[in-house]
Write a protein that holds these residues in place. Structure first.
Motif, PDB file in Angstrom:
ATOM      1  N   ARG A 117      -7.345 -14.004  -9.947  1.00 46.93           N
ATOM      2  CA  ARG A 117      -6.809 -12.690 -10.259  1.00 46.93           C
ATOM      3  C   ARG A 117      -5.692 -12.335  -9.294  1.00 46.93           C
ATOM      4  NH1 ARG A 117     -11.333  -9.181  -8.948  1.00 46.93           N
ATOM      5  NH2 ARG A 117     -12.058 -10.974  -7.741  1.00 46.93           N
ATOM      6  N   GLU A 118      -4.606 -11.791  -9.804  1.00 50.04           N
ATOM      7  CA  GLU A 118      -3.575 -11.171  -8.989  1.00 50.04           C
ATOM      8  C   GLU A 118      -3.786  -9.669  -9.053  1.00 50.04           C
ATOM      9  OE1 GLU A 118       0.334 -14.053  -8.831  1.00 50.04           O
ATOM     10  OE2 GLU A 118       0.249 -12.491 -10.349  1.00 50.04           O
ATOM     11  N   LEU A 119      -3.801  -9.034  -7.895  1.00 47.05           N
ATOM     12  CA  LEU A 119      -4.072  -7.613  -7.827  1.00 47.05           C
ATOM     13  C   LEU A 119      -2.795  -6.822  -7.637  1.00 47.05           C
ATOM     14  CD1 LEU A 119      -7.191  -7.735  -5.479  1.00 47.05           C
ATOM     15  CD2 LEU A 119      -7.130  -7.756  -7.981  1.00 47.05           C
ATOM     16  N   GLU A 120      -2.835  -5.572  -8.105  1.00 51.08           N
ATOM     17  CA  GLU A 120      -1.706  -4.679  -7.889  1.00 51.08           C
ATOM     18  C   GLU A 120      -1.801  -4.060  -6.506  1.00 51.08           C
ATOM     19  OE1 GLU A 120      -1.720  -1.772 -10.918  1.00 51.08           O
ATOM     20  OE2 GLU A 120      -0.880  -3.091 -12.437  1.00 51.08           O
ATOM     21  N   ALA A 121      -0.696  -4.034  -5.803  1.00 49.69           N
ATOM     22  CA  ALA A 121      -0.671  -3.399  -4.487  1.00 49.69           C
ATOM     23  C   ALA A 121      -0.802  -1.886  -4.635  1.00 49.69           C
ATOM     24  CB  ALA A 121       0.624  -3.736  -3.759  1.00 49.69           C
ATOM     25  N   ASP A 122      -1.556  -1.291  -3.729  1.00 51.01           N
ATOM     26  CA  ASP A 122      -1.657   0.170  -3.696  1.00 51.01           C
ATOM     27  C   ASP A 122      -0.461   0.714  -2.937  1.00 51.01           C
ATOM     28  OD1 ASP A 122      -4.091   0.036  -5.013  1.00 51.01           O
ATOM     29  OD2 ASP A 122      -5.196  -0.163  -3.129  1.00 51.01           O
ATOM     30  N   THR A 123       0.595   1.067  -3.668  1.00 48.58           N
ATOM     31  CA  THR A 123       1.860   1.426  -3.028  1.00 48.58           C
ATOM     32  C   THR A 123       2.022   2.917  -2.808  1.00 48.58           C
ATOM     33  OG1 THR A 123       2.991   1.589  -5.157  1.00 48.58           O
ATOM     34  CG2 THR A 123       2.938  -0.562  -4.096  1.00 48.58           C
ATOM     35  N   SER A 124       1.102   3.727  -3.312  1.00 54.54           N
ATOM     36  CA  SER A 124       1.330   5.166  -3.244  1.00 54.54           C
ATOM     37  C   SER A 124       1.310   5.688  -1.816  1.00 54.54           C
ATOM     38  CB  SER A 124       0.276   5.903  -4.083  1.00 54.54           C
ATOM     39  OG  SER A 124      -1.017   5.619  -3.588  1.00 54.54           O
ATOM     40  N   LEU A 125       0.638   4.985  -0.895  1.00 52.78           N
ATOM     41  CA  LEU A 125       0.541   5.447   0.478  1.00 52.78           C
ATOM     42  C   LEU A 125       1.547   4.793   1.410  1.00 52.78           C
ATOM     43  CD1 LEU A 125      -3.345   5.645   0.984  1.00 52.78           C
ATOM     44  CD2 LEU A 125      -1.752   7.498   0.472  1.00 52.78           C
ATOM     45  N   ASP A 126       2.293   3.812   0.946  1.00 52.13           N
ATOM     46  CA  ASP A 126       3.273   3.152   1.812  1.00 52.13           C
ATOM     47  C   ASP A 126       4.289   4.175   2.309  1.00 52.13           C
ATOM     48  OD1 ASP A 126       1.874   0.932   1.162  1.00 52.13           O
ATOM     49  OD2 ASP A 126       3.425  -0.021  -0.033  1.00 52.13           O
ATOM     50  N   THR A 127       4.446   4.271   3.623  1.00 52.14           N
ATOM     51  CA  THR A 127       5.147   5.413   4.214  1.00 52.14           C
ATOM     52  C   THR A 127       6.036   4.982   5.365  1.00 52.14           C
ATOM     53  OG1 THR A 127       3.263   6.847   3.662  1.00 52.14           O
ATOM     54  CG2 THR A 127       4.824   7.679   5.306  1.00 52.14           C
ATOM     55  N   ARG A 128       7.150   5.663   5.464  1.00 52.01           N
ATOM     56  CA  ARG A 128       8.019   5.565   6.632  1.00 52.01           C
ATOM     57  C   ARG A 128       7.918   6.887   7.385  1.00 52.01           C
ATOM     58  NH1 ARG A 128      14.445   5.677   7.350  1.00 52.01           N
ATOM     59  NH2 ARG A 128      14.615   4.335   9.175  1.00 52.01           N
ATOM     60  N   ILE A 129       7.402   6.846   8.613  1.00 52.50           N
ATOM     61  CA  ILE A 129       7.267   8.034   9.452  1.00 52.50           C
ATOM     62  C   ILE A 129       8.508   8.148  10.319  1.00 52.50           C
ATOM     63  CG2 ILE A 129       5.888   9.196  11.214  1.00 52.50           C
ATOM     64  CD1 ILE A 129       3.476   7.611  10.212  1.00 52.50           C
ATOM     65  N   VAL A 130       9.198   9.273  10.240  1.00 59.41           N
ATOM     66  CA  VAL A 130      10.436   9.484  10.987  1.00 59.41           C
ATOM     67  C   VAL A 130      10.236  10.616  11.981  1.00 59.41           C
ATOM     68  CG1 VAL A 130      12.888  10.053  10.840  1.00 59.41           C
ATOM     69  CG2 VAL A 130      11.821   8.672   9.041  1.00 59.41           C
ATOM     70  N   LEU A 131      10.481  10.335  13.249  1.00 63.40           N
ATOM     71  CA  LEU A 131      10.476  11.381  14.276  1.00 63.40           C
ATOM     72  C   LEU A 131      11.829  12.061  14.240  1.00 63.40           C
ATOM     73  CD1 LEU A 131       8.795   9.424  17.218  1.00 63.40           C
ATOM     74  CD2 LEU A 131       7.706  10.792  15.424  1.00 63.40           C
ATOM     75  N   ASP A 132      11.825  13.322  13.889  1.00 63.17           N
ATOM     76  CA  ASP A 132      13.074  14.059  13.651  1.00 63.17           C
ATOM     77  C   ASP A 132      13.382  14.939  14.857  1.00 63.17           C
ATOM     78  OD1 ASP A 132      15.287  14.870  12.344  1.00 63.17           O
ATOM     79  OD2 ASP A 132      14.272  15.995  10.767  1.00 63.17           O
ATOM     80  N   GLY A 133      14.470  14.635  15.570  1.00 64.92           N
ATOM     81  CA  GLY A 133      14.862  15.388  16.755  1.00 64.92           C
ATOM     82  C   GLY A 133      14.809  14.509  17.990  1.00 64.92           C
ATOM     83  N   THR A 134      15.059  15.121  19.141  1.00 59.81           N
ATOM     84  CA  THR A 134      15.061  14.366  20.395  1.00 59.81           C
ATOM     85  C   THR A 134      13.840  14.656  21.254  1.00 59.81           C
ATOM     86  OG1 THR A 134      16.290  16.095  21.573  1.00 59.81           O
ATOM     87  CG2 THR A 134      17.573  14.410  20.417  1.00 59.81           C
ATOM     88  N   GLY A 135      13.196  15.799  21.033  1.00 62.85           N
ATOM     89  CA  GLY A 135      12.030  16.148  21.826  1.00 62.85           C
ATOM     90  C   GLY A 135      12.339  16.579  23.243  1.00 62.85           C
ATOM     91  N   ALA A 136      13.610  16.835  23.528  1.00 61.06           N
ATOM     92  CA  ALA A 136      13.997  17.149  24.907  1.00 61.06           C
ATOM     93  C   ALA A 136      13.780  18.610  25.279  1.00 61.06           C
ATOM     94  CB  ALA A 136      15.465  16.768  25.116  1.00 61.06           C
TER      95      ALA A 136
END
Length: 310
Positions: A204-223
């Motif tokens: 069997r070939e399974l379908e990947a669960d892609t709904s949670l695949d995420t890119r987390i971006v830290l927005d700003g400098t935090g300074a």
């Protein structure tokens, strides 16, 4: 007159005798306590993960390397303020034996820190004099951001609908296709009913669960706000751990930081390490708009979550 002199001499003799006994007591105590301490070896046992503000269980193997002489009344102590105090007591450690001692340490901030360290002490044999060794096991450890629950807002953003899921082959739970077995395929994916019909192994070939695949971006400098950046980094760590443990692909990006796309326990460690060492004045590197890692096929299915760090 003679009786008075004899009394004085007798008193002096008693005084000399008591002084000699006390000096002998000190000498014997020093020799025996030194024998207790000699040959003791401590080996640190540090947990794989230490999070800021959370008690971590630290351990040490206490071994008596002497061939014949046991050690008595051994104390393992954390010196200095804060965590100071006795953390373990071993009344007797036979020659050649080992014992495990454990204690808790709480490190308040993420980043690289040194453990408070411990020292071995004993009051053997009389309980009067303290014999203490040097501070040891004060090694450097990496502390991950504090553990926090994933904010409800972030959970809604990763669980909300709005874009159609892209179906592709991968590690999922839904059936994608049936095909002939190839060397290296997971035997657990063999479809035995189809294999019996065709007289050839089918998997069997399974379908990947892609709904949670995420890119987390830290927005700003935090300074601007140190308290804000610590809170947001903890949220990013919690979100990444949540997604990776659910089987998703996760990438982390931000000013001076980029952890390419990956999954599983190894990727979780990479992201937690990057967040633990992140600083507002990070050296120039990948920015928030840098191209994500991973293959084009994987990147096409990423959803992006931005976390403002100020």
């Amino acid at each position: 007159m003679g009786l008075g002199v004899a009394a004085i001499n007798t008193g002096n003799n008693l005084l000399y005798l008591l002084s000699s006994m006390l000096l002998g007591l000190v000498v014997v105590s020093g020799i025996l306590s030194e024998a207790v301490m000699r040959g003791l070896r401590l080996t640190a046992i540090v947990p794989e993960e230490i999070h800021a503000g959370r008690p971590a269980l630290i351990g040490a193997t206490v071994a008596n390397r002497k061939r014949h002489v046991p050690s008595y009344s051994i104390n393992i102590e954390v010196p200095g303020p804060g965590e100071a105090g006795r953390v373990a007591y071993l009344p007797r450690l036979p020659a050649g034996a080992e014992r495990l001692a454990t204690w808790e340490v709480t490190l308040p901030a993420r980043g690289r820190h040194r453990l408070p360290g411990v020292r071995v002490t004993t009051r053997f044999p009389f309980g009067v004099f303290l014999k203490a060794g040097q501070v040891i096991l004060d090694e450097e450890v990496l502390v991950y951001p504090a553990l926090v629950p994933v904010p409800a807002e972030l959970l809604r953003r990763i669980g909300g609908s709005g874009s159609a899921q892209t179906r592709r082959r991968g590690r999922g739970s839904e059936l994608h296709n049936l095909r002939d077995y190839r060397p290296g395929d997971d035997p657990r994916l063999i479809h035995w009913r189809s294999s019996a019909k065709t007289q050839a192994l089918t998997v069997r070939e399974l379908e990947a669960d892609t709904s949670l695949d995420t890119r987390i971006v830290l927005d700003g400098t935090g300074a601007r706000d140190p308290a804000r950046i610590e809170a947001r980094l903890s949220e990013a760590a919690a979100l990444a751990a949540h997604l990776l443990r659910a089987g998703a692909l996760v990438e982390l990006a931000g000013p001076g930081i980029l952890v390419p796309l990956g999954r599983g326990r190894v990727q979780e460690r990479r992201i937690l390490t990057a967040l633990a060492l992140y600083g507002p004045r990070a050296r120039p590197g990948a920015a928030a708009g840098a191209a994500p890692g991973g293959s084009p096929r994987d990147v096409a299915n990423l959803r992006e979550i931005r976390i403002g760090i100020g």
